[in-house]
Design an enzyme around this catalytic site. Structure first.
Site, PDB file in Angstrom:
ATOM      1  CG  ASN A  47      -0.362  -0.164   2.527  1.00 48.04           C
ATOM      2  OD1 ASN A  47       0.663  -0.827   2.675  1.00 48.04           O
ATOM      3  ND2 ASN A  47      -0.960   0.431   3.530  1.00 48.04           N
ATOM      4  CB  ILE A  48       1.797   3.628  -2.310  1.00 38.07           C
ATOM      5  CG1 ILE A  48       2.676   2.401  -2.646  1.00 38.07           C
ATOM      6  CG2 ILE A  48       2.606   4.929  -2.428  1.00 38.07           C
ATOM      7  CD1 ILE A  48       3.119   2.315  -4.100  1.00 38.07           C
ATOM      8  CD  GLU A  49      -1.372   4.869   4.531  1.00 43.47           C
ATOM      9  OE1 GLU A  49      -0.902   5.732   5.301  1.00 43.47           O
ATOM     10  OE2 GLU A  49      -2.072   3.910   4.935  1.00 43.47           O
ATOM     11  CB  CYS A  58      -5.178  -1.365  -1.776  1.00 39.55           C
ATOM     12  SG  CYS A  58      -6.514  -0.517  -0.939  1.00 39.55           S
ATOM     13  CD  GLU A  60      -5.351  -5.845  -1.165  1.00 37.23           C
ATOM     14  OE1 GLU A  60      -4.701  -4.778  -1.053  1.00 37.23           O
ATOM     15  OE2 GLU A  60      -6.259  -6.166  -0.375  1.00 37.23           O
ATOM     16  CB  CYS A  89     -10.824  -2.322   0.312  1.00 40.93           C
ATOM     17  SG  CYS A  89     -10.138  -1.831  -1.278  1.00 40.93           S
TER      18      CYS A  89
HETATM   19  N1  THU Z   1      -5.326  -1.231   2.374  1.00 43.83           N
HETATM   20  C1  THU Z   1      -4.781  -2.100   1.471  1.00 43.83           C
HETATM   21  O1  THU Z   1      -3.611  -1.967   1.085  1.00 43.83           O
HETATM   22  N2  THU Z   1      -5.562  -3.099   1.013  1.00 43.83           N
HETATM   23  C2  THU Z   1      -6.867  -3.292   1.361  1.00 43.83           C
HETATM   24  O2  THU Z   1      -7.519  -4.156   0.794  1.00 43.83           O
HETATM   25  C3  THU Z   1      -7.453  -2.503   2.438  1.00 43.83           C
HETATM   26  C4  THU Z   1      -6.682  -1.314   2.872  1.00 43.83           C
HETATM   27  C5  THU Z   1      -4.496  -0.120   2.865  1.00 43.83           C
HETATM   28  C6  THU Z   1      -4.938   1.250   2.430  1.00 43.83           C
HETATM   29  C7  THU Z   1      -4.378   2.112   3.524  1.00 43.83           C
HETATM   30  O3  THU Z   1      -3.035   2.432   3.214  1.00 43.83           O
HETATM   31  C8  THU Z   1      -4.382   1.226   4.756  1.00 43.83           C
HETATM   32  O4  THU Z   1      -4.519  -0.099   4.277  1.00 43.83           O
HETATM   33  C9  THU Z   1      -5.489   1.532   5.744  1.00 43.83           C
HETATM   34  O5  THU Z   1      -6.723   1.573   5.118  1.00 43.83           O
END
Ligand code: THU
Length: 134
Positions: A47-49, A58, A60, A89
């Protein structure tokens, strides 16, 4: 093609190892993913915020998009690892369903214990797909 236990363990291990590259300064929730293509290659993702929160992507989708941008569109399985074995998600389920409705989704925690194993058709029944557009 049925997945061997060894392949599942490998995918989970890779997804867990890449979590260290997760960029999650806001949520601190590190996610790693590893997708196995029909051709046998593995692409990983984290995941890259972003400070503009909705821009976040996300793990995936990063893994699947890396695979697609390398010419791969058919997937056998994806492993997703988080500290607590959280579920993918809805947006990620939609992306998985686009390419391989039969793909296996393996969810594990940071100890690499598999918590859930389901086909994407079971995680997103009745998905909007290409045939919905005809
Ligand atoms: N996140 C994912 O990488 N995959 C998911 O299926 C659910 C959420 C990440 C997004 C965000 O960086 C962190 O988890 C919290 O929501």
């Amino acid at each position: 093609m049925k997945l061997e236990q060894e392949q599942k363990v490998d995918l989970v291990r890779i997804a867990n190892q890449v979590r260290k590259w997760s960029y999650a300064p806001y949520s601190k929730y590190q996610v790693g993913a590893a997708v196995l293509t029909e051709s046998g290659r593995i692409y990983d993702g984290v995941n890259i915020e972003n400070a503009a929160y909705p821009v976040t992507i996300c793990a995936e989708r990063v893994a699947i998009f890396k695979a697609v941008s390398n010419g791969e569109k058919e997937f056998q399985a994806i492993a997703v690892v988080t500290k607590n074995g959280g579920m993918p998600c809805g947006s990620c389920r939609q992306v998985m369903a686009e390419f391989s409705p039969e793909m296996l989704v393996i969810i594990a925690d940071e100890n690499e214990t598999i918590k859930t194993e389901k086909k994407i058709t079971d995680l997103l029944p009745g998905a909007f797909r290409a045939d919905s557009l005809t």
